[in-house]
Design an enzyme around this catalytic site. Structure first.
Site, PDB file in Angstrom:
ATOM      1  N   PHE A  86       0.813  -1.222   0.000  1.00  0.00           N
ATOM      2  CA  PHE A  86       0.000   0.000   0.000  1.00  0.00           C
ATOM      3  C   PHE A  86       0.840   1.263   0.000  1.00  0.00           C
ATOM      4  O   PHE A  86       0.370   2.321  -0.408  1.00  0.00           O
ATOM      5  CB  PHE A  86      -0.940   0.007   1.229  1.00  0.00           C
ATOM      6  CG  PHE A  86      -0.278   0.469   2.499  1.00  0.00           C
ATOM      7  CD1 PHE A  86      -0.120   1.820   2.772  1.00  0.00           C
ATOM      8  CD2 PHE A  86       0.222  -0.443   3.421  1.00  0.00           C
ATOM      9  CE1 PHE A  86       0.513   2.252   3.941  1.00  0.00           C
ATOM     10  CE2 PHE A  86       0.850  -0.017   4.584  1.00  0.00           C
ATOM     11  CZ  PHE A  86       1.000   1.335   4.837  1.00  0.00           C
ATOM     12  N   LYS A  91      -1.187  -7.288  -9.092  1.00  0.00           N
ATOM     13  CA  LYS A  91      -2.149  -7.333  -7.986  1.00  0.00           C
ATOM     14  C   LYS A  91      -1.700  -6.259  -7.002  1.00  0.00           C
ATOM     15  O   LYS A  91      -0.843  -6.496  -6.155  1.00  0.00           O
ATOM     16  CB  LYS A  91      -2.139  -8.716  -7.342  1.00  0.00           C
ATOM     17  CG  LYS A  91      -3.434  -9.139  -6.650  1.00  0.00           C
ATOM     18  CD  LYS A  91      -3.956  -8.185  -5.577  1.00  0.00           C
ATOM     19  CE  LYS A  91      -3.245  -8.306  -4.250  1.00  0.00           C
ATOM     20  NZ  LYS A  91      -3.663  -7.268  -3.270  1.00  0.00           N
ATOM     21  N   GLU A  99      -4.962  -3.685  -1.994  1.00  0.00           N
ATOM     22  CA  GLU A  99      -6.405  -3.442  -1.978  1.00  0.00           C
ATOM     23  C   GLU A  99      -6.751  -2.191  -1.177  1.00  0.00           C
ATOM     24  O   GLU A  99      -7.888  -1.725  -1.208  1.00  0.00           O
ATOM     25  CB  GLU A  99      -7.137  -4.666  -1.404  1.00  0.00           C
ATOM     26  CG  GLU A  99      -6.884  -4.961   0.070  1.00  0.00           C
ATOM     27  CD  GLU A  99      -5.546  -5.661   0.368  1.00  0.00           C
ATOM     28  OE1 GLU A  99      -4.632  -5.659  -0.502  1.00  0.00           O
ATOM     29  OE2 GLU A  99      -5.408  -6.189   1.488  1.00  0.00           O
ATOM     30  N   SER A 145       5.437  -6.816   3.338  1.00  0.00           N
ATOM     31  CA  SER A 145       5.982  -7.096   4.675  1.00  0.00           C
ATOM     32  C   SER A 145       6.769  -8.407   4.670  1.00  0.00           C
ATOM     33  O   SER A 145       6.562  -9.272   3.813  1.00  0.00           O
ATOM     34  CB  SER A 145       4.846  -7.161   5.686  1.00  0.00           C
ATOM     35  OG  SER A 145       3.958  -8.203   5.322  1.00  0.00           O
ATOM     36  N   CYS A 157       9.490   1.834   3.411  1.00  0.00           N
ATOM     37  CA  CYS A 157      10.397   0.731   3.734  1.00  0.00           C
ATOM     38  C   CYS A 157      11.818   1.241   3.922  1.00  0.00           C
ATOM     39  O   CYS A 157      12.657   0.546   4.474  1.00  0.00           O
ATOM     40  CB  CYS A 157      10.373  -0.312   2.631  1.00  0.00           C
ATOM     41  SG  CYS A 157      11.088   0.287   1.114  1.00  0.00           S
ATOM     42  N   GLU A 167       9.147  -3.832  13.010  1.00  0.00           N
ATOM     43  CA  GLU A 167       8.990  -2.735  12.058  1.00  0.00           C
ATOM     44  C   GLU A 167       7.670  -2.056  12.417  1.00  0.00           C
ATOM     45  O   GLU A 167       6.599  -2.642  12.237  1.00  0.00           O
ATOM     46  CB  GLU A 167       8.919  -3.266  10.618  1.00  0.00           C
ATOM     47  CG  GLU A 167       8.749  -2.153   9.612  1.00  0.00           C
ATOM     48  CD  GLU A 167       8.508  -2.644   8.186  1.00  0.00           C
ATOM     49  OE1 GLU A 167       7.812  -3.665   8.011  1.00  0.00           O
ATOM     50  OE2 GLU A 167       8.994  -1.986   7.256  1.00  0.00           O
TER      51      GLU A 167
HETATM   52  P1  NAD Z   1       1.617  -6.550   3.040  1.00  0.00           P
HETATM   53  O1  NAD Z   1       2.663  -7.584   3.101  1.00  0.00           O
HETATM   54  O2  NAD Z   1       0.530  -6.597   4.058  1.00  0.00           O
HETATM   55  O3  NAD Z   1       0.874  -6.582   1.614  1.00  0.00           O
HETATM   56  C1  NAD Z   1       1.601  -6.580   0.403  1.00  0.00           C
HETATM   57  C2  NAD Z   1       0.766  -7.285  -0.663  1.00  0.00           C
HETATM   58  O4  NAD Z   1       0.548  -8.638  -0.259  1.00  0.00           O
HETATM   59  C3  NAD Z   1      -0.605  -6.660  -0.881  1.00  0.00           C
HETATM   60  O5  NAD Z   1      -0.900  -6.675  -2.264  1.00  0.00           O
HETATM   61  C4  NAD Z   1      -1.538  -7.584  -0.113  1.00  0.00           C
HETATM   62  O6  NAD Z   1      -2.835  -7.670  -0.672  1.00  0.00           O
HETATM   63  C5  NAD Z   1      -0.843  -8.932  -0.224  1.00  0.00           C
HETATM   64  N1  NAD Z   1      -1.096  -9.794   0.950  1.00  0.00           N
HETATM   65  C6  NAD Z   1      -1.296  -9.386   2.226  1.00  0.00           C
HETATM   66  N2  NAD Z   1      -1.489 -10.460   3.037  1.00  0.00           N
HETATM   67  C7  NAD Z   1      -1.397 -11.554   2.250  1.00  0.00           C
HETATM   68  C8  NAD Z   1      -1.497 -12.962   2.501  1.00  0.00           C
HETATM   69  N3  NAD Z   1      -1.718 -13.434   3.730  1.00  0.00           N
HETATM   70  N4  NAD Z   1      -1.343 -13.805   1.471  1.00  0.00           N
HETATM   71  C9  NAD Z   1      -1.110 -13.341   0.228  1.00  0.00           C
HETATM   72  N5  NAD Z   1      -1.017 -12.027  -0.067  1.00  0.00           N
HETATM   73  C10 NAD Z   1      -1.143 -11.138   0.920  1.00  0.00           C
HETATM   74  O7  NAD Z   1       2.369  -5.127   3.059  1.00  0.00           O
HETATM   75  P2  NAD Z   1       1.709  -3.692   3.155  1.00  0.00           P
HETATM   76  O8  NAD Z   1       1.190  -3.484   4.543  1.00  0.00           O
HETATM   77  O9  NAD Z   1       0.817  -3.432   2.012  1.00  0.00           O
HETATM   78  O10 NAD Z   1       3.013  -2.769   2.926  1.00  0.00           O
HETATM   79  C11 NAD Z   1       3.890  -2.397   3.954  1.00  0.00           C
HETATM   80  C12 NAD Z   1       5.062  -3.341   4.057  1.00  0.00           C
HETATM   81  O11 NAD Z   1       5.752  -3.400   2.819  1.00  0.00           O
HETATM   82  C13 NAD Z   1       6.102  -2.894   5.065  1.00  0.00           C
HETATM   83  O12 NAD Z   1       6.564  -4.021   5.769  1.00  0.00           O
HETATM   84  C14 NAD Z   1       7.205  -2.308   4.221  1.00  0.00           C
HETATM   85  O13 NAD Z   1       8.498  -2.311   4.803  1.00  0.00           O
HETATM   86  C15 NAD Z   1       7.151  -3.197   3.036  1.00  0.00           C
HETATM   87  N6  NAD Z   1       7.752  -2.575   1.879  1.00  0.00           N
HETATM   88  C16 NAD Z   1       8.986  -3.028   1.496  1.00  0.00           C
HETATM   89  C17 NAD Z   1       9.623  -2.431   0.425  1.00  0.00           C
HETATM   90  C18 NAD Z   1      10.970  -2.899  -0.013  1.00  0.00           C
HETATM   91  O14 NAD Z   1      11.409  -2.473  -1.058  1.00  0.00           O
HETATM   92  N7  NAD Z   1      11.656  -3.777   0.706  1.00  0.00           N
HETATM   93  C19 NAD Z   1       9.003  -1.364  -0.254  1.00  0.00           C
HETATM   94  C20 NAD Z   1       7.743  -0.945   0.157  1.00  0.00           C
HETATM   95  C21 NAD Z   1       7.134  -1.565   1.229  1.00  0.00           C
END
Ligand code: NAD
Length: 500
Positions: free
Chosen positions: A150, A174, A177, A227, A282, A383
């Site tokens: 997000f 994808k 959401e 994450s 991140c 985090e």
């Molecule tokens: P998230 O992991 O909750 O979601 C990321 C994606 O995975 C979304 O599209 C979500 O719909 C999907 N998802 C969530 N739960 C899932 C599950 N159980 N099974 C399958 N798919 C699932 O992350 P977020 O809250 O949207 O974003 C924030 C996180 O992203 C932070 O931890 C941040 O550090 C990380 N991030 C990392 C980088 C990097 O380059 N390393 C860059 C941006 C964000």
């Protein structure tokens, strides 16, 4: 009536067929503004089928055809910066100027994709044996998928698909959401640029959609950013299904401040990097390690600056920091600050009671600054992904480096010093994928790759740059002999072929 965001499949809007929707909230007001269609397995299959059909032609198209479309897309993206930034602010909450910065960094990757011909240039060795030449080429994989978080609803998809499609792949995205509109806008701009239908598709949804992409036999590679627990799951699952995977995870980015550093510059950098985008980056600095005697003065300088940050709706040009993405996330971030004193932290600034007049239902939290944070505190170990900065103290450079290297995360890190020798040592000794020397958020430019170490990245490839091209292509080596008509026939030889 609530606005509905639908899928983008085969170059056009595809209404959700399941009747299952997610809710998108304006974080500044707490109001649900939009419904987003959640894809079923069948809808994901339809998107992959559209991408597979498009690949038949796109995978064979010339570099010149592909890059000419990307040049047009670049111009359109440039012209629509403001509109995309407005979509981001409305759903993510970050302030408009910050959203514009995200679009600008995404554009850098389109720049790179426009010049992909340089990176796709193969290699040729002539006369490796008598009348034998060898060439190495790279070819696209087919249908590839991207799953994005997000916090950068435009930039992170832009880290992926421009390179993927420039290399000749077709793409299924994808997006998160929680803020899905920017992804659809990117699809519309690609179509306007002349991208053939089906080369870029968007399916919205949750785990159902993600899991189908991870197991679909026609998806050849998966790029994920999000994450750490989900990154680990994506890497394990997609790898088990035979796919190439790059899964970028979460972070806890440290900034080491040595006693000789310019403390005003270090404090400016710490405040900008910790509280920008309300800490939902991140690459945010979430832990400052103050070395030697600088701790008290540095904390005071950070406090002075942090107290002045203007928090308000992202649409207000006076706001420097907006709200958090959801109410649940806001409450989770607050819980770290609420429990900090009991865990041995000194709470210098407590932002948990902050609210904005006239927007009381927004997901607000103010600035928090925790000092003398023990490494055992949850506020240090997790985090937090919010505007909470932890300051830790170390006696020496070595102690500071050991502390940083003990973290399970290894995304970005920075050193602030005037000592070139110490900075050089830090570059070599620190266990992280991206290092800043007097640069707090060292996000690499498009032609250098982005990625962390340890729990911040699963897989062998960083994202974009040369790694991106490598990830989205596979190598082929062609060995050619054109015998001279005058050559005597080689005859049968069952020995292993040798070059001579
Ligand atoms: P998230 O992991 O909750 O979601 C990321 C994606 O995975 C979304 O599209 C979500 O719909 C999907 N998802 C969530 N739960 C899932 C599950 N159980 N099974 C399958 N798919 C699932 O992350 P977020 O809250 O949207 O974003 C924030 C996180 O992203 C932070 O931890 C941040 O550090 C990380 N991030 C990392 C980088 C990097 O380059 N390393 C860059 C941006 C964000």
């Amino acid at each position: 009536m609530t606005h509905i965001v639908n899928h983008w499949i085969g170059g056009k809007t595809a209404e959700g067929a399941t009747g299952t929707y997610g809710q998108v909230t304006d974080p500044a007001t707490g109001a649900v503004t939009t419904k987003v269609a959640f894809a079923s397995v069948d809808e994901v299959d339809a998107a992959v089928a559209a991408a597979r059909e498009a690949y038949v032609t796109w995978g064979q198209s010339s570099l010149a055809q592909r890059t000419s479309i990307l040049f047009k897309f670049r111009a359109l993206l440039d012209a629509h910066r403001d509109e995309i930034a407005e979509l981001i602010t409305a759903e993510h909450g970050k302030v408009h100027s910050d959203a514009l910065g995200e679009v600008a960094r995404g554009l850098e990757i389109v720049d790179l994709a426009c010049g992909i011909s340089v990176q796709l240039k193969g290699e040729l060795s002539t006369q490796v044996a008598t009348r034998v030449d060898v060439s190495s080429i790279r070819q696209p994989l087919g249908v590839v998928a991207g799953i994005t978080p997000f916090n950068f609803p435009a930039m992170v998809p832009l880290w992926m698909f421009p390179i993927a499609i420039a290399c000749g792949n077709t793409f299924v995205l994808k997006p998160s959401e929680k803020d899905p509109s920017a992804a659809v806008k990117l699809g519309e701009l690609l179509a306007e640029a002349g991208l053939p239908d089906g080369v870029f598709n968007v399916v919205h949804g949750d785990k159902v959609a993600v899991d189908r992409l991870l197991e679909h036999p026609d998806v050849k590679a998966v790029s994920f950013v999000g994450s750490t627990p989900i990154a680990r799951y994506i890497h394990t699952t997609a790898s088990a299904n035979g796919k190439r995977v790059q899964a970028l995870g979460g972070a806890k980015n440290h900034m080491l401040v040595l006693p000789d550093a310019d403390l005003d510059a270090a404090a400016d950098a710490a405040v900008s990097a910790a509280y920008g985008s309300a800490g939902e980056r991140c690459m945010a600095i979430s832990a400052v390690v103050a070395v030697g005697a600088v701790g008290d003065a540095l904390v005071e300088k950070i406090r002075e600056r942090a107290e002045k940050i203007k928090i308000g709706p992202g649409t207000d040009p006076a706001s420097e920091m907006g709200p958090l993405i959801t109410k649940a996330h806001r409450d989770k971030v607050a819980s770290y600050v609420e429990g900090a004193a009991a865990e041995g932290c000194e709470v210098v600034l407590d932002g948990t009671g902050y609210t904005v007049d006239g927007h009381e239902d927004g997901h607000w939290i103010g600035i928090s600054l925790l000092d003398r944070v023990p490494t055992t505190a949850k506020a240090y170990q997790d985090e937090i992904f919010g505007p909470v900065l932890c300051v830790l103290r170390a006696e020496t450079y070595e102690e500071g480096v050991a502390l940083i290297n003990a973290s399970p995360f290894g995304n970005g890190t920075a050193i602030f010093t005037r000592d070139g020798g110490a900075a050089r040592r830090f570059q070599l000794e620190i266990e992280a994928g991206m290092v800043g020397v007097n640069v707090p958020i060292p996000v690499p430019v498009g032609y250098h790759s982005f990625g962390g170490w340890k729990d911040s990245l699963f897989g062998d490839h960083h994202i974009y740059g040369n790694d991106g091209t490598h990830f989205y292509t596979r190598g082929k080596v062609v060995t050619t002999r054109w015998p001279d008509p005058a050559d005597a026939p080689a005859g049968v030889d069952l020995g292993f072929p040798r070059n001579h």
